[in-house]
Design an enzyme around this catalytic site. Structure first.
Site, PDB file in Angstrom:
ATOM      1  N   ASP A 248     -12.238  47.419  35.140  1.00  0.00           N
ATOM      2  CA  ASP A 248     -13.350  47.822  34.287  1.00  0.00           C
ATOM      3  C   ASP A 248     -13.019  47.661  32.811  1.00  0.00           C
ATOM      4  O   ASP A 248     -11.866  47.469  32.425  1.00  0.00           O
ATOM      5  CB  ASP A 248     -13.703  49.295  34.547  1.00  0.00           C
ATOM      6  CG  ASP A 248     -14.493  49.478  35.830  1.00  0.00           C
ATOM      7  OD1 ASP A 248     -15.026  48.482  36.335  1.00  0.00           O
ATOM      8  OD2 ASP A 248     -14.575  50.625  36.317  1.00  0.00           O
ATOM      9  N   LYS A 270     -18.408  47.296  32.658  1.00  0.00           N
ATOM     10  CA  LYS A 270     -19.789  47.717  32.456  1.00  0.00           C
ATOM     11  C   LYS A 270     -19.943  48.337  31.074  1.00  0.00           C
ATOM     12  O   LYS A 270     -19.070  49.040  30.589  1.00  0.00           O
ATOM     13  CB  LYS A 270     -20.189  48.753  33.508  1.00  0.00           C
ATOM     14  CG  LYS A 270     -20.002  48.260  34.939  1.00  0.00           C
ATOM     15  CD  LYS A 270     -20.199  49.395  35.909  1.00  0.00           C
ATOM     16  CE  LYS A 270     -19.889  48.941  37.334  1.00  0.00           C
ATOM     17  NZ  LYS A 270     -20.008  50.029  38.293  1.00  0.00           N
TER      18      LYS A 270
END
Length: 464
Positions: A248, A270
């Site tokens: 991530d 994200k």
């Protein structure tokens, strides 16, 4: 090589310890752990050592040392601060050809005690021959961090099937190849993950000649809040054996660098309102990679089960029968608060703490505001930077004082950490003034006042 490493079976044998103080206690604990029967000789014996002797079924002789005390003993330990006495014990033991250890006197020893890593039945001994015992202990400490405690269970599993494998493969080379495959494959992975029953099932299947499963495994790993030193031992071990790493945006480069060098790295980060890869696609990607037989690390900032959507990912894995492990990480709330010098609970200020997502939906947040304004509690908002004006406004509107202490912790636990403290009333203004950006944690409550005297970590900037 000055000393030959040997492992002695002392179970049920008598060992003489001359001395009744702290040094004697330390040596006696080790001897008792090996199942020996203690005979301790000293004019005075401290209470803990007395209890240990009784537990071992041994005897205490409350007087000075006598040569006859060696009778029936297979090992002698001199653990006093009386050098002439220690030398006499060594002399008497040598005459009888009984192994003797004199604490801190290598020249008087015929045997020495190594630094020990105990993963019974797997035991590792590290020795400097008495020349540098502190160095040996430091090396042992490193080994302790590298070798999981479950290695003992893995060795025990192998022991239970050793004779069966020996009968199956009379050839030594074949047996060695068999066990090397066991210890480097899925069977070892299951045992080290605490899935002993599954490891045994796979080993039985392997002995029976069944083809190994072609499916790989997924490791859902919490990378913590940013400081690589906060990774768990298990996280580091799995990161270094992965074939593929899906990571991530919140995973720091310094942590990513700890993954296996030749592992494929796939960014699935994200940002708010912008998903580089949709969650459903990430789930499917994990399944597809595992079905190719690969070991996949899904690396997430913080803890995968706290606002990390880890539950959704392993649900998909479970549906497809993909083996997985979950490795907790230090969540941002505890990590960032600790590095900011803000205890989340405190007897005088907060008896509870809440972790809350601060994401806005349609310009607002659907939160139980009346509950959040209760006294003596700390609020920690994840992903709350964009919605901070709404959060502060709603808390004040529902009864929380505008003067309630509050803090912003940007890039907590890293060298770039910045901490800004204020109140509910001026917290949004601090964001604009200091150009605060994500990742930033919001902490609200009386405990924030403690930062003034508890701050200890120096990041790039700290504003009080």
């Amino acid at each position: 090589m000055e000393f030959l490493p040997l492992f002695h079976n002392l179970r049920g044998s008598r060992v003489l310890v001359v001395g009744g103080g702290e040094i004697a206690l330390r040596k006696s604990r080790l001897i008792a752990d090996a199942g020996a029967v203690l005979r301790v000789v000293a004019p005075e014996i401290e209470a803990q050592l007395s209890e240990l002797v009784v537990q071992s079924g041994g005897e205490m002789i409350l007087r000075g040392y006598s040569e006859s005390d060696l009778d029936g003993c297979v090992l002698i330990i001199a653990a006093t601060d009386d050098e002439p006495l220690n030398a006499q014990v060594s002399h008497d033991a040598r005459l009888r050809c009984v192994p003797v250890n004199v604490v801190d006197a290598p020249a008087l020893c015929t045997v020495i005690f190594p630094a020990i890593v105990d993963r019974s039945p797997l035991v590792i001994a590290v020795s400097s021959g008495g020349d540098a015992p502190v160095l040996a202990r430091l090396i042992r400490a490193k080994l302790e961090t590298w070798i999981p405690s479950t290695y003992g269970q893995l060795a025990g599993l192998a022991a239970r099937f050793r004779n069966q494998v020996k009968g199956l493969f009379p050839n030594v080379q074949q047996r060695r190849a068999f066990w090397e495959d066991v210890f480097q494959g899925a069977i070892a992975d299951r045992q080290l993950a605490g899935q002993g029953a599954e490891a045994e099932r796979l080993l039985i299947a392997k002995i029976a000649g069944e083809p190994p499963p072609e499916t790989g495994e997924v490791y859902l790993v919490g990378a913590g809040p940013g400081d690589p030193d906060l990774l768990t031992f298990r996280a580091l071990r799995l990161m270094q054996q992965a074939d593929v790493v899906l990571y991530d945006r919140l995973v720091a480069p310094t942590i990513l660098d700890l993954c296996r060098r030749d592992a494929e790295r796939v960014y699935v980060g994200k940002r708010r309102a912008e998903h580089a890869v949709p969650q459903e696609q990430i789930n499917q990607q994990l399944v597809a990679l595992a079905k190719q037989g690969k070991r996949v690390v899904r690396l997430k900032g913080g803890d995968p089960f706290i606002f990390g959507r880890g539950g959704e990912e392993i649900e998909e894995l479970a549906v497809h029968g993909i083996p997985f492990q979950v490795v907790p990480g230090i969540t941002a709330a505890s990590g960032c608060a600790a590095y900011a010098g803000i205890p989340l609970t405190h007897r005088d200020h907060a008896q509870s703490v809440r972790f809350i997502t601060g994401h806005l939906k349609d310009g607002t947040t659907d939160l139980p505001w009346s509950d959040l304004v209760a006294p003596a509690q700390t609020l920690v908002f994840y992903m709350g930077l964009i919605g901070l004006p709404v959060i502060c406004e709603e808390l004040i509107r529902h009864g929380r004082s505008a003067d309630t202490p509050a803090a912003l912790v940007q890039q907590g636990t890293t060298v770039n950490q910045r901490v800004f403290t204020g109140t509910l009333a001026n917290l949004p203004q601090l964001v604009a003034e200091h150009e605060v950006h994500a990742p930033t944690l919001v902490i609200i409550g009386e405990v924030v006042k403690l930062r003034e005297k508890l701050a200890w970590f120096e990041g790039a900037q700290a504003t009080v």
